[in-house]
Design a protein around this motif. Sequence first.
Motif, PDB file in Angstrom:
ATOM      1  N   ILE B 106       1.752  11.137   8.560  1.00  0.00           N
ATOM      2  CA  ILE B 106       1.732  10.704   7.162  1.00  0.00           C
ATOM      3  C   ILE B 106       0.363  10.951   6.540  1.00  0.00           C
ATOM      4  CG2 ILE B 106       1.984   8.703   5.633  1.00  0.00           C
ATOM      5  CD1 ILE B 106       3.830   7.461   7.716  1.00  0.00           C
ATOM      6  N   ASN B 107       0.365  11.528   5.368  1.00  0.00           N
ATOM      7  CA  ASN B 107      -0.873  11.619   4.590  1.00  0.00           C
ATOM      8  C   ASN B 107      -1.109  10.258   3.949  1.00  0.00           C
ATOM      9  OD1 ASN B 107      -2.988  12.131   2.913  1.00  0.00           O
ATOM     10  ND2 ASN B 107      -1.886  13.556   1.568  1.00  0.00           N
ATOM     11  N   GLY B 108      -1.846   9.421   4.667  1.00  0.00           N
ATOM     12  CA  GLY B 108      -2.027   8.024   4.251  1.00  0.00           C
ATOM     13  C   GLY B 108      -2.742   7.884   2.922  1.00  0.00           C
ATOM     14  N   GLY B 109      -3.545   8.881   2.586  1.00  0.00           N
ATOM     15  CA  GLY B 109      -4.340   8.800   1.363  1.00  0.00           C
ATOM     16  C   GLY B 109      -3.507   8.721   0.097  1.00  0.00           C
ATOM     17  N   THR B 110      -2.267   9.126   0.183  1.00  0.00           N
ATOM     18  CA  THR B 110      -1.425   9.117  -1.023  1.00  0.00           C
ATOM     19  C   THR B 110      -0.632   7.823  -1.173  1.00  0.00           C
ATOM     20  OG1 THR B 110       0.361  10.153   0.188  1.00  0.00           O
ATOM     21  CG2 THR B 110      -1.119  11.624  -1.020  1.00  0.00           C
ATOM     22  N   PHE B 111      -0.776   6.927  -0.197  1.00  0.00           N
ATOM     23  CA  PHE B 111       0.028   5.700  -0.267  1.00  0.00           C
ATOM     24  C   PHE B 111      -0.689   4.637  -1.091  1.00  0.00           C
ATOM     25  CE2 PHE B 111       3.854   6.074   2.456  1.00  0.00           C
ATOM     26  CZ  PHE B 111       3.737   7.439   2.680  1.00  0.00           C
ATOM     27  N   ILE B 112      -0.929   4.987  -2.328  1.00  0.00           N
ATOM     28  CA  ILE B 112      -1.568   4.076  -3.259  1.00  0.00           C
ATOM     29  C   ILE B 112      -0.507   3.534  -4.208  1.00  0.00           C
ATOM     30  CG2 ILE B 112      -3.865   5.117  -3.167  1.00  0.00           C
ATOM     31  CD1 ILE B 112      -3.036   6.721  -5.685  1.00  0.00           C
ATOM     32  N   GLU B 113      -0.862   2.495  -4.904  1.00  0.00           N
ATOM     33  CA  GLU B 113       0.149   1.760  -5.657  1.00  0.00           C
ATOM     34  C   GLU B 113       0.984   2.632  -6.600  1.00  0.00           C
ATOM     35  OE1 GLU B 113      -1.146  -2.044  -6.891  1.00  0.00           O
ATOM     36  OE2 GLU B 113       0.538  -2.263  -8.294  1.00  0.00           O
ATOM     37  N   ALA B 114       0.291   3.505  -7.347  1.00  0.00           N
ATOM     38  CA  ALA B 114       1.019   4.320  -8.329  1.00  0.00           C
ATOM     39  C   ALA B 114       2.090   5.167  -7.642  1.00  0.00           C
ATOM     40  CB  ALA B 114       0.040   5.207  -9.075  1.00  0.00           C
ATOM     41  N   ASN B 115       1.716   5.796  -6.524  1.00  0.00           N
ATOM     42  CA  ASN B 115       2.678   6.662  -5.820  1.00  0.00           C
ATOM     43  C   ASN B 115       3.802   5.848  -5.190  1.00  0.00           C
ATOM     44  OD1 ASN B 115       1.213   8.913  -6.480  1.00  0.00           O
ATOM     45  ND2 ASN B 115       0.048   8.927  -4.564  1.00  0.00           N
ATOM     46  N   LEU B 116       3.441   4.711  -4.658  1.00  0.00           N
ATOM     47  CA  LEU B 116       4.466   3.864  -4.030  1.00  0.00           C
ATOM     48  C   LEU B 116       5.496   3.450  -5.068  1.00  0.00           C
ATOM     49  CD1 LEU B 116       2.048   1.702  -1.861  1.00  0.00           C
ATOM     50  CD2 LEU B 116       3.822   3.245  -0.971  1.00  0.00           C
ATOM     51  N   LYS B 117       4.984   3.154  -6.251  1.00  0.00           N
ATOM     52  CA  LYS B 117       5.873   2.734  -7.327  1.00  0.00           C
ATOM     53  C   LYS B 117       6.817   3.875  -7.732  1.00  0.00           C
ATOM     54  CE  LYS B 117       5.343   0.493 -11.628  1.00  0.00           C
ATOM     55  NZ  LYS B 117       4.355   0.301 -12.687  1.00  0.00           N
ATOM     56  N   LYS B 118       6.240   5.084  -7.854  1.00  0.00           N
ATOM     57  CA  LYS B 118       7.074   6.234  -8.229  1.00  0.00           C
ATOM     58  C   LYS B 118       8.163   6.493  -7.198  1.00  0.00           C
ATOM     59  CE  LYS B 118       3.405   8.779 -10.242  1.00  0.00           C
ATOM     60  NZ  LYS B 118       2.543   9.908 -10.024  1.00  0.00           N
ATOM     61  N   ALA B 119       7.852   6.176  -5.938  1.00  0.00           N
ATOM     62  CA  ALA B 119       8.832   6.411  -4.879  1.00  0.00           C
ATOM     63  C   ALA B 119       9.768   5.220  -4.724  1.00  0.00           C
ATOM     64  CB  ALA B 119       8.102   6.692  -3.568  1.00  0.00           C
ATOM     65  N   GLY B 120       9.506   4.160  -5.467  1.00  0.00           N
ATOM     66  CA  GLY B 120      10.392   2.995  -5.417  1.00  0.00           C
ATOM     67  C   GLY B 120      10.116   2.059  -4.255  1.00  0.00           C
ATOM     68  N   TYR B 121       8.887   2.085  -3.729  1.00  0.00           N
ATOM     69  CA  TYR B 121       8.529   1.138  -2.668  1.00  0.00           C
ATOM     70  C   TYR B 121       7.901  -0.116  -3.293  1.00  0.00           C
ATOM     71  CZ  TYR B 121       9.106   4.438   1.235  1.00  0.00           C
ATOM     72  OH  TYR B 121       9.614   5.278   2.173  1.00  0.00           O
ATOM     73  N   ALA B 122       8.490  -1.271  -3.025  1.00  0.00           N
ATOM     74  CA  ALA B 122       7.917  -2.511  -3.537  1.00  0.00           C
ATOM     75  C   ALA B 122       6.710  -2.888  -2.680  1.00  0.00           C
ATOM     76  CB  ALA B 122       8.958  -3.621  -3.522  1.00  0.00           C
ATOM     77  N   VAL B 123       6.834  -2.669  -1.368  1.00  0.00           N
ATOM     78  CA  VAL B 123       5.691  -2.906  -0.474  1.00  0.00           C
ATOM     79  C   VAL B 123       5.363  -1.621   0.255  1.00  0.00           C
ATOM     80  CG1 VAL B 123       5.693  -5.372   0.041  1.00  0.00           C
ATOM     81  CG2 VAL B 123       7.389  -3.883   1.099  1.00  0.00           C
ATOM     82  N   ASN B 124       4.109  -1.513   0.629  1.00  0.00           N
ATOM     83  CA  ASN B 124       3.660  -0.305   1.302  1.00  0.00           C
ATOM     84  C   ASN B 124       4.305  -0.205   2.695  1.00  0.00           C
ATOM     85  OD1 ASN B 124       2.283   1.806   2.460  1.00  0.00           O
ATOM     86  ND2 ASN B 124       0.300   1.209   1.566  1.00  0.00           N
ATOM     87  N   PRO B 125       5.101   0.813   2.935  1.00  0.00           N
ATOM     88  CA  PRO B 125       5.785   0.914   4.234  1.00  0.00           C
ATOM     89  C   PRO B 125       4.798   1.109   5.393  1.00  0.00           C
ATOM     90  CG  PRO B 125       6.071   2.931   2.956  1.00  0.00           C
ATOM     91  CD  PRO B 125       5.408   1.951   2.057  1.00  0.00           C
ATOM     92  N   LEU B 126       3.569   1.479   5.072  1.00  0.00           N
ATOM     93  CA  LEU B 126       2.602   1.651   6.151  1.00  0.00           C
ATOM     94  C   LEU B 126       2.178   0.306   6.744  1.00  0.00           C
ATOM     95  CD1 LEU B 126       0.234   4.460   4.740  1.00  0.00           C
ATOM     96  CD2 LEU B 126       2.345   4.661   6.058  1.00  0.00           C
ATOM     97  N   GLY B 127       2.420  -0.746   5.974  1.00  0.00           N
ATOM     98  CA  GLY B 127       1.938  -2.032   6.459  1.00  0.00           C
ATOM     99  C   GLY B 127       3.025  -3.052   6.727  1.00  0.00           C
ATOM    100  N   ASP B 128       4.273  -2.716   6.447  1.00  0.00           N
ATOM    101  CA  ASP B 128       5.311  -3.758   6.540  1.00  0.00           C
ATOM    102  C   ASP B 128       6.129  -3.706   7.828  1.00  0.00           C
ATOM    103  OD1 ASP B 128       6.909  -1.587   6.223  1.00  0.00           O
ATOM    104  OD2 ASP B 128       7.959  -2.323   4.437  1.00  0.00           O
ATOM    105  N   GLY B 129       5.719  -2.847   8.753  1.00  0.00           N
ATOM    106  CA  GLY B 129       6.415  -2.804  10.040  1.00  0.00           C
ATOM    107  C   GLY B 129       7.687  -1.982  10.032  1.00  0.00           C
ATOM    108  N   SER B 130       8.076  -1.458   8.847  1.00  0.00           N
ATOM    109  CA  SER B 130       9.343  -0.733   8.773  1.00  0.00           C
ATOM    110  C   SER B 130       9.277   0.595   9.530  1.00  0.00           C
ATOM    111  CB  SER B 130       9.724  -0.480   7.310  1.00  0.00           C
ATOM    112  OG  SER B 130       8.753   0.351   6.703  1.00  0.00           O
ATOM    113  N   LEU B 131       8.077   1.057   9.837  1.00  0.00           N
ATOM    114  CA  LEU B 131       7.960   2.355  10.522  1.00  0.00           C
ATOM    115  C   LEU B 131       7.789   2.190  12.030  1.00  0.00           C
ATOM    116  CD1 LEU B 131       5.670   4.233   7.948  1.00  0.00           C
ATOM    117  CD2 LEU B 131       8.165   4.214   8.103  1.00  0.00           C
ATOM    118  N   GLU B 132       7.918   0.944  12.502  1.00  0.00           N
ATOM    119  CA  GLU B 132       7.724   0.696  13.932  1.00  0.00           C
ATOM    120  C   GLU B 132       8.603   1.532  14.855  1.00  0.00           C
ATOM    121  OE1 GLU B 132       7.609  -3.571  14.651  1.00  0.00           O
ATOM    122  OE2 GLU B 132       5.603  -3.413  13.746  1.00  0.00           O
ATOM    123  N   PRO B 133       9.844   1.831  14.451  1.00  0.00           N
ATOM    124  CA  PRO B 133      10.682   2.622  15.375  1.00  0.00           C
ATOM    125  C   PRO B 133      10.160   4.042  15.618  1.00  0.00           C
ATOM    126  CG  PRO B 133      12.019   1.624  13.637  1.00  0.00           C
ATOM    127  CD  PRO B 133      10.598   1.407  13.260  1.00  0.00           C
TER     128      PRO B 133
END
Lengths: 331, 613
Positions: B106-133
């Motif tokens: 993942i290009n982590g540098g792009t996971f900023i609020e504006a981009n997350l919003k455009k992609a429809g993420y309410a919370v940053n998936p890098l920090g919410d454990g959703s990528l654990e699998p």
Amino acid sequence: MSTPLIKLTKKDFESNQDVRWCPGCGDYAILATVQRTLAQLGVARETTTFISGIGCSSRFPYYMNTYGFHTIHGRAPAIATGLKMARPELDVWVVTGDGDGLSIGGNHLMHALRRNVGLKIMLFNNQIYGLTKGQYSPTSAVGTKAASTPMGSLDYPINPLALALAAGATFVARVADTDAKLMATVLQEAYHHQGSVFIEILQNCPVFNDGIWEAITDDAPGRQIVLRDGEPLLFAGGTKGVAIGQDFQAAVVDAKNPAVSMHRAHGTLGYAQMLASLTAAEFPVPVGVLYKVEKPSYEAMANSQVADAIAAKGRGKLEALLAEGMTWRVS
Amino acid sequence: MTKSIQTLDRVVIRFAGDSGDGMQLTGTEFAKAAAEAGNDIATFPDFPAEIRAPAGSLPGVSGFQLHFSSSDIFTPGDAPDVLVVMNPAALKVNLKDLPVGGMLIINGGTFIEANLKKAGYAVNPLGDGSLEPYKVHTVDISALTTAALDATELSNKEKGRSKNFFALGLVFWMYGRDLAPEIARIEAQFAKKPQFAAANIAVLKAGYHYGETAELFQHTYHVPPAKFTPGFYRNIAGNEALATGLIAGAELAGKTLYFSGYPITPASAILHALAKNKHFGCITFQAEDEIAAIGAAIGAAYGGAVAVTASSGPGIALKMEAMGLAVMTELPLVIINVQRGGPSTGLPTKTEQSDLWQALCGRNGESPVPVFAAKTPGDCFYAAIEAIRIAIKYMTPVMLLSDGYIANGTEPWPVPDVKDLAPFPVVHRTDPAGYNVYARNEDLARAWVIPGTPGLEHRIGGIEKDALTGNISYDPANHEKQTHTRAAKVAKIAQDIAPMDVYGERSGDVLVIGWGGTHGSLRAGVESLRAQGKRVTHAHVRWLNPIEPELAGLVTKFKHVLVAELNMGQLRSLIRSEYLVDAQGLNKIQGQPFKVAEVVDAVNKLLEGKSVH
Ligand SMILES: Cc1ncc(C[n+]2csc(CCOP(=O)(O)OP(=O)(O)O)c2C)c(N)n1
Ligand code: SF4
């Protein structure tokens, strides 16, 4: 344009098919004049091709003892474009009607003209759909009562010559079906033109629209200006003239009036458009060659791009083409 | 730190990012490196219909999947093993395809609020454990790229453009690819803009060295070379192969190639490829619409050229009336349909096989047109030649079907030796003695007489013609005779059809029938079923009209017939009506190719006596 050894006559250009237009149809006269003129021009039958769309007028190729292709409704200019690009040495004539060329085929007509494809397009304008039995056409006057418009047509007609000029045709002319002499002159001049030729032929359909051009053709001297390059716009036996003023208004004036305009077929597009806009009710109708300019033809340019590419890169080798892109050898 | 090297048989990697992120380039370059290393490869670009959808938005996500392997492969892979995402939208769109345990870069540098919003993420998936699998490697590619270019004069925007090369460098390191050829390619490609070449190379190296030094990755991977038959290979896409085949076909016919088209996705690339090859003597014409394009091609054919027009679904719909004219006047003409999702504008950049009925029946009247389909990118080359040969031999329009999947997908293609391509020189009739327009040879073809030939002046047209003289004829018996003759002529093409591509025994439990671009998925699926000892055969139909003659003898020899197509069952209904067999359908209308697993699953269901869908 190879010249045959034996001089051909009009008869040589007549095919063995019975001509099936209605008796008295203006198309007969056009056919005869075209056949006669081609013989006079001394063209070879085998290098002459007639391409048409669909409509009464489009049956034309069947009656010519040349190569001919009766195609589909409205598409003749496109088909002829392909032929002319592939075989620039052929004389390619296109026969179309006001419905065929201006309604369903308006787009192709416009593009063939703007590209300056070396086609000689003859549009037989009878202001009606003949073959489908008399519906109004894009050139019919407002209020035309026809099968599909018993209460009168609503749409404003298109002016074929104005359209051709706007599209970029490099040779624009008009002639009436009955004026064999003028038609022959126009056709001869058209024949020698290199780019796209557009000739509107005022054609009578005695069955569905009889006499639609009568006002113009029956009193030719009074209702027509025969355009001659370098001569003034005179009519009515040289007694009247047309003056196109600096305000782009045309007026009928006395022949002696110094304001009478001088015809220049090589004139400006604006002037040619002024001529095209002289319509029957108010003005004499210009016939002959309205406009003529020289520009490289599309097919010549398309073929010279091929020649240039070959000159620049050498004739392509299949081996090299196959080995383009990302390649590797496994041993 | 030294890292261990793991050897893998095959890898499927997908690069995904914003349309502006250069993912197609990254994918293509990595594919080249894999091919150079001797792997078998298959690629699948998947891009949005919008040229520039809003940056960072879901519709703007563009992807490129590459399958590279040390053994034979037929498809770009069902699901990625490795997913590289350049922004949150790319993650959102692609994550569903990554199997549990898959690697995620993942290009982590792009996971900023504006981009997350455009992609429809309410919370940053890098920090919410959703990528654990998944095995997640977050790298700030944006920042590292800018840092690598610190010393340059480039603007920040220009620096940002190089970030795909960071990703490329990183995967080069992961898979032990040699940087030198890539550097040479970059230098060649940016020869006119050396400052960009230098920047891209610096970033490529930065990505590579980052992999080497960062503590993120435990392993690098080695995919050994595949065993290719020795020879000369080219990585080729279907549309390139088509264009190349058209040039070759015209040359084999000894004629000028005339190609006309009107821009449409995904067929345009054929026009582009031919337009840059005018030194082969070919004339190209961008017409005002598809009707004019086929019209011009008909005119050129009438004039004696090898005439070709290409389009996609909606454009083909416009060409149908003119195709009827070519049927009636019996002129040779090739019509290529690079199919896409329909109806109407449908899914312009996605693949589908839903124009089969259109091809077979899309005209008015009894209007038989030979129809066949290319099966792989490389096969498009041979298909183009075959289309030209058949069109000329039988004096008929021929419709060649391709699709978005093979048009843009690539595969290593054994480059043929020109000497092995059989010429079929055209002879135009020039003898006027006894000429009749519709007199026919033993193949029922009329003579191709071109304007300019003295003594053979004649007229053709769309109105019914006398069966001999070609004069207009409204005679009822003549019309019936001509109708039968036109059909019989097309039926005769059966004598030219090569043996069918049948993989497996000629009888058994399941016959999987497919056509066109699904070849790879079906072959891979059947291969794996057969490896498990199942009695499954794959028969791939090339000719649809006339239909493969061998099909008749096959369909009755299996317990089940499964017709797999990316449509609602168009070939299936043809097979059912033609052979009166109870063929089942495996159908997918998602704009995507079959996954191998879908094919395997469907066959297994049939074997277990269940229904397919
Ligand atoms: C696609 C298509 N639509 C409609 C027709 C029917 N049609 C034949 S000729 C014609 C109009 C012809 O009018 P015009 O071009 O003025 O020629 P004319 O018969 O008057 O010479 C029409 C509508 C057709 N043949 N094809
Ligand atoms: S319908 Fe009119 S245009 Fe057609 S052939 Fe008869 S007279 Fe001529």
